[in-house]
Write a protein that holds these residues in place. Structure first.
Motif, PDB file in Angstrom:
ATOM      1  N   ASN A   1     -18.978 -40.902  -6.257  1.00  0.00           N
ATOM      2  CA  ASN A   1     -19.991 -39.864  -6.374  1.00  0.00           C
ATOM      3  C   ASN A   1     -20.549 -39.905  -7.795  1.00  0.00           C
ATOM      4  O   ASN A   1     -19.827 -39.647  -8.754  1.00  0.00           O
ATOM      5  CB  ASN A   1     -19.372 -38.494  -6.080  1.00  0.00           C
ATOM      6  CG  ASN A   1     -20.378 -37.382  -6.149  1.00  0.00           C
ATOM      7  OD1 ASN A   1     -21.509 -37.564  -6.587  1.00  0.00           O
ATOM      8  ND2 ASN A   1     -19.979 -36.201  -5.717  1.00  0.00           N
ATOM      9  N   LEU A   2     -21.830 -40.213  -7.905  1.00  0.00           N
ATOM     10  CA  LEU A   2     -22.479 -40.266  -9.213  1.00  0.00           C
ATOM     11  C   LEU A   2     -23.472 -39.129  -9.409  1.00  0.00           C
ATOM     12  O   LEU A   2     -24.278 -39.163 -10.332  1.00  0.00           O
ATOM     13  CB  LEU A   2     -23.181 -41.620  -9.388  1.00  0.00           C
ATOM     14  CG  LEU A   2     -22.253 -42.838  -9.363  1.00  0.00           C
ATOM     15  CD1 LEU A   2     -23.074 -44.125  -9.424  1.00  0.00           C
ATOM     16  CD2 LEU A   2     -21.259 -42.782 -10.498  1.00  0.00           C
ATOM     17  N   ASP A   3     -23.414 -38.090  -8.529  1.00  0.00           N
ATOM     18  CA  ASP A   3     -24.327 -36.951  -8.651  1.00  0.00           C
ATOM     19  C   ASP A   3     -24.121 -36.194  -9.960  1.00  0.00           C
ATOM     20  O   ASP A   3     -25.064 -35.648 -10.511  1.00  0.00           O
ATOM     21  CB  ASP A   3     -24.158 -35.992  -7.478  1.00  0.00           C
ATOM     22  CG  ASP A   3     -24.689 -36.575  -6.178  1.00  0.00           C
ATOM     23  OD1 ASP A   3     -25.498 -37.521  -6.236  1.00  0.00           O
ATOM     24  OD2 ASP A   3     -24.277 -36.096  -5.108  1.00  0.00           O
ATOM     25  N   ASN A   4     -22.878 -36.119 -10.430  1.00  0.00           N
ATOM     26  CA  ASN A   4     -22.560 -35.451 -11.698  1.00  0.00           C
ATOM     27  C   ASN A   4     -21.946 -36.478 -12.641  1.00  0.00           C
ATOM     28  O   ASN A   4     -20.739 -36.701 -12.613  1.00  0.00           O
ATOM     29  CB  ASN A   4     -21.578 -34.294 -11.468  1.00  0.00           C
ATOM     30  CG  ASN A   4     -22.170 -33.212 -10.599  1.00  0.00           C
ATOM     31  OD1 ASN A   4     -23.293 -32.793 -10.820  1.00  0.00           O
ATOM     32  ND2 ASN A   4     -21.430 -32.773  -9.608  1.00  0.00           N
ATOM     33  N   PRO A   5     -22.798 -37.129 -13.465  1.00  0.00           N
ATOM     34  CA  PRO A   5     -22.292 -38.176 -14.352  1.00  0.00           C
ATOM     35  C   PRO A   5     -21.157 -37.674 -15.230  1.00  0.00           C
ATOM     36  O   PRO A   5     -21.142 -36.501 -15.589  1.00  0.00           O
ATOM     37  CB  PRO A   5     -23.510 -38.535 -15.206  1.00  0.00           C
ATOM     38  CG  PRO A   5     -24.684 -38.107 -14.390  1.00  0.00           C
ATOM     39  CD  PRO A   5     -24.216 -36.908 -13.605  1.00  0.00           C
TER      40      PRO A   5
ATOM     41  N   GLU B   1     -12.514 -33.320  -2.744  1.00  0.00           N
ATOM     42  CA  GLU B   1     -13.464 -32.301  -2.300  1.00  0.00           C
ATOM     43  C   GLU B   1     -14.239 -32.856  -1.095  1.00  0.00           C
ATOM     44  O   GLU B   1     -14.728 -33.986  -1.132  1.00  0.00           O
ATOM     45  CB  GLU B   1     -14.450 -31.973  -3.420  1.00  0.00           C
ATOM     46  CG  GLU B   1     -13.838 -31.201  -4.560  1.00  0.00           C
ATOM     47  CD  GLU B   1     -13.379 -29.815  -4.140  1.00  0.00           C
ATOM     48  OE1 GLU B   1     -14.090 -29.133  -3.376  1.00  0.00           O
ATOM     49  OE2 GLU B   1     -12.291 -29.426  -4.580  1.00  0.00           O
TER      50      GLU B   1
ATOM     51  N   ALA C   1     -11.718 -38.212 -11.737  1.00  0.00           N
ATOM     52  CA  ALA C   1     -12.947 -37.808 -12.431  1.00  0.00           C
ATOM     53  C   ALA C   1     -13.037 -38.616 -13.717  1.00  0.00           C
ATOM     54  O   ALA C   1     -12.110 -38.604 -14.527  1.00  0.00           O
ATOM     55  CB  ALA C   1     -12.934 -36.317 -12.723  1.00  0.00           C
TER      56      ALA C   1
ATOM     57  N   ASP D   1     -17.116 -33.805   1.522  1.00  0.00           N
ATOM     58  CA  ASP D   1     -18.479 -34.245   1.273  1.00  0.00           C
ATOM     59  C   ASP D   1     -19.155 -34.466   2.625  1.00  0.00           C
ATOM     60  O   ASP D   1     -18.503 -34.906   3.578  1.00  0.00           O
ATOM     61  CB  ASP D   1     -18.419 -35.552   0.470  1.00  0.00           C
ATOM     62  CG  ASP D   1     -19.777 -36.062   0.065  1.00  0.00           C
ATOM     63  OD1 ASP D   1     -20.473 -36.602   0.950  1.00  0.00           O
ATOM     64  OD2 ASP D   1     -20.130 -35.935  -1.112  1.00  0.00           O
TER      65      ASP D   1
ATOM     66  N   GLY E   1     -19.240 -39.465 -13.102  1.00  0.00           N
ATOM     67  CA  GLY E   1     -18.901 -39.799 -11.725  1.00  0.00           C
ATOM     68  C   GLY E   1     -17.477 -39.455 -11.347  1.00  0.00           C
ATOM     69  O   GLY E   1     -16.653 -39.066 -12.176  1.00  0.00           O
ATOM     70  N   GLU E   2     -17.226 -39.579 -10.027  1.00  0.00           N
ATOM     71  CA  GLU E   2     -15.913 -39.305  -9.467  1.00  0.00           C
ATOM     72  C   GLU E   2     -15.612 -40.328  -8.382  1.00  0.00           C
ATOM     73  O   GLU E   2     -16.497 -40.743  -7.644  1.00  0.00           O
ATOM     74  CB  GLU E   2     -15.876 -37.908  -8.858  1.00  0.00           C
ATOM     75  CG  GLU E   2     -14.534 -37.555  -8.257  1.00  0.00           C
ATOM     76  CD  GLU E   2     -14.519 -36.155  -7.674  1.00  0.00           C
ATOM     77  OE1 GLU E   2     -14.151 -35.231  -8.406  1.00  0.00           O
ATOM     78  OE2 GLU E   2     -14.873 -36.022  -6.505  1.00  0.00           O
TER      79      GLU E   2
ATOM     80  N   ASN F   1     -14.508 -39.869 -17.460  1.00  0.00           N
ATOM     81  CA  ASN F   1     -14.829 -39.186 -18.712  1.00  0.00           C
ATOM     82  C   ASN F   1     -15.990 -39.925 -19.368  1.00  0.00           C
ATOM     83  O   ASN F   1     -15.844 -41.084 -19.749  1.00  0.00           O
ATOM     84  CB  ASN F   1     -13.597 -39.174 -19.625  1.00  0.00           C
ATOM     85  CG  ASN F   1     -13.799 -38.407 -20.903  1.00  0.00           C
ATOM     86  OD1 ASN F   1     -14.848 -38.473 -21.526  1.00  0.00           O
ATOM     87  ND2 ASN F   1     -12.777 -37.688 -21.298  1.00  0.00           N
TER      88      ASN F   1
END
Length: 75
Positions: free
Chosen positions: A12-16, A61, A45, A63, A18-19, A47
């Motif tokens: 998931n790269l929606d919130n850099p 989480e 997650a 999705d 990424g996770e 950093n």
């Protein structure tokens, strides 16, 4: 980052930065850094300030893509 062996995961790269969510066990390497073993149901997650650091979580989480993939596999 390099994964070894058969792996099922979601990035998931929606919130850099990424996770990474792991659905089946995998081992990852980042350059010369030691390998990290992840088990199904864990997430990592990243950093953004320091690529050698991360936060390991013992859950994933949900999705909407997970549901879509699961439904598509059953067809």
């Amino acid at each position: 980052m390099t994964a070894g062996g058969f792996s099922v995961f979601r990035i998931n790269l929606d919130n850099p930065p990424g996770e990474l969510a792991v659905f089946s066990a995998m081992r990852i390497w980042s350059g010369q850094r030691a390998a990290v073993d992840l088990h199904g149901g864990e997430s990592l997650a990243l950093n953004g300030a320091d690529a050698t650091k991360y936060e390991l979580n013992e859950s994933i989480e949900p999705d909407s893509w997970d549901t879509w993939n699961s439904d598509a596999t059953r067809c």
